[in-house]
Write a protein that holds these residues in place. Structure first.
Motif, mmCIF file in Angstrom:
data_model
loop_
_atom_site.group_PDB
_atom_site.id
_atom_site.type_symbol
_atom_site.label_atom_id
_atom_site.label_comp_id
_atom_site.label_asym_id
_atom_site.label_seq_id
_atom_site.Cartn_x
_atom_site.Cartn_y
_atom_site.Cartn_z
ATOM 1 N N THR A 13 -52.315 40.974 -103.509
ATOM 2 C CA THR A 13 -51.276 41.933 -103.879
ATOM 3 C C THR A 13 -51.332 42.224 -105.375
ATOM 4 O OG1 THR A 13 -49.575 40.306 -104.407
ATOM 5 C CG2 THR A 13 -49.765 40.993 -102.079
ATOM 6 N N ALA A 14 -50.751 43.344 -105.756
ATOM 7 C CA ALA A 14 -50.697 43.709 -107.169
ATOM 8 C C ALA A 14 -49.924 42.655 -107.968
ATOM 9 C CB ALA A 14 -50.051 45.080 -107.337
ATOM 10 N N TRP A 18 -51.567 40.703 -111.045
ATOM 11 C CA TRP A 18 -50.925 40.883 -112.342
ATOM 12 C C TRP A 18 -50.465 39.548 -112.921
ATOM 13 C CZ3 TRP A 18 -50.875 43.247 -116.573
ATOM 14 C CH2 TRP A 18 -49.811 43.154 -117.468
ATOM 15 N N ARG A 74 -47.193 46.868 -114.882
ATOM 16 C CA ARG A 74 -48.277 45.903 -114.681
ATOM 17 C C ARG A 74 -49.526 46.284 -115.490
ATOM 18 N NH1 ARG A 74 -46.927 47.129 -109.493
ATOM 19 N NH2 ARG A 74 -45.603 45.660 -108.394
ATOM 20 N N VAL A 96 -52.739 47.155 -113.190
ATOM 21 C CA VAL A 96 -52.773 46.741 -111.786
ATOM 22 C C VAL A 96 -51.678 47.500 -111.046
ATOM 23 C CG1 VAL A 96 -52.605 44.800 -110.191
ATOM 24 C CG2 VAL A 96 -53.512 44.420 -112.503
ATOM 25 N N PRO A 98 -50.123 48.692 -106.954
ATOM 26 C CA PRO A 98 -50.208 48.387 -105.526
ATOM 27 C C PRO A 98 -50.854 49.534 -104.745
ATOM 28 C CG PRO A 98 -47.970 49.017 -106.105
ATOM 29 C CD PRO A 98 -48.749 48.999 -107.382
ATOM 30 N N ALA A 105 -54.358 45.362 -104.196
ATOM 31 C CA ALA A 105 -54.176 45.710 -105.601
ATOM 32 C C ALA A 105 -55.277 46.673 -106.039
ATOM 33 C CB ALA A 105 -54.226 44.460 -106.468
#
Length: 144
Positions: A13-14, A18, A74, A96, A98, A105
């Motif tokens: 995931t972002a 991050w 991010r 970064v 989503p 990401a």
């Protein structure tokens, strides 16, 4: 002003990506070709104004100052203070985001710089492929 760019989609995931890359001082942990990396004053790597010193296996030194940190977006941006490459006034960016359809990401790394006309094309390619894409490939492996 030339611009170099690379991007990648990572399986994490972002927020996960991050939380790892937001530490400006940990580049040596994940970036191929960086032998050592430290924040010069020993403080945390998320302070705007901190300077990281990176040394490659040939003992070339890169010094970069964290110029901005955007938690909500991010991303961060940094100025290159010292570099063995024939570039001037260089600024790098890492962000970064989503991928909303998949939960993955999307990571972008780019930079702008000045160089003599004879060096522009080679430096654009060196930064995009030799640094940014190489780093993103390493992050993709780390988060796979």
């Amino acid at each position: 002003m030339p611009r170099s760019y690379a991007s990648a989609v990572l399986t994490s995931t972002a927020d996960e990506v991050w939380s790892y890359v937001r530490d400006f001082g940990n580049l040596a942990e994940w970036m191929p070709g960086v032998q050592t990396g430290v924040i010069e004053d020993g403080g945390p790597g998320d302070r705007v104004g901190c300077v990281r010193r990176l040394i490659d296996p040939g003992d070339s030194v890169f010094r970069e100052r964290l110029a901005g940190l955007d938690e909500a977006g991010r991303g961060y941006w940094y100025d290159i203070l010292e570099c063995p490459l024939p570039v001037r006034g260089a600024r790098g960016h890492l962000r970064v985001s989503p991928v909303t359809a998949t939960g993955q990401a999307f990571v972008e790394w780019w930079g702008e710089f000045s160089a003599d006309a004879a060096d522009e094309e080679a430096m654009t390619k060196t930064l995009a492929q030799g640094i940014y894409a190489t780093g993103l490939d390493a992050l993709a492996k780390r988060f796979s």
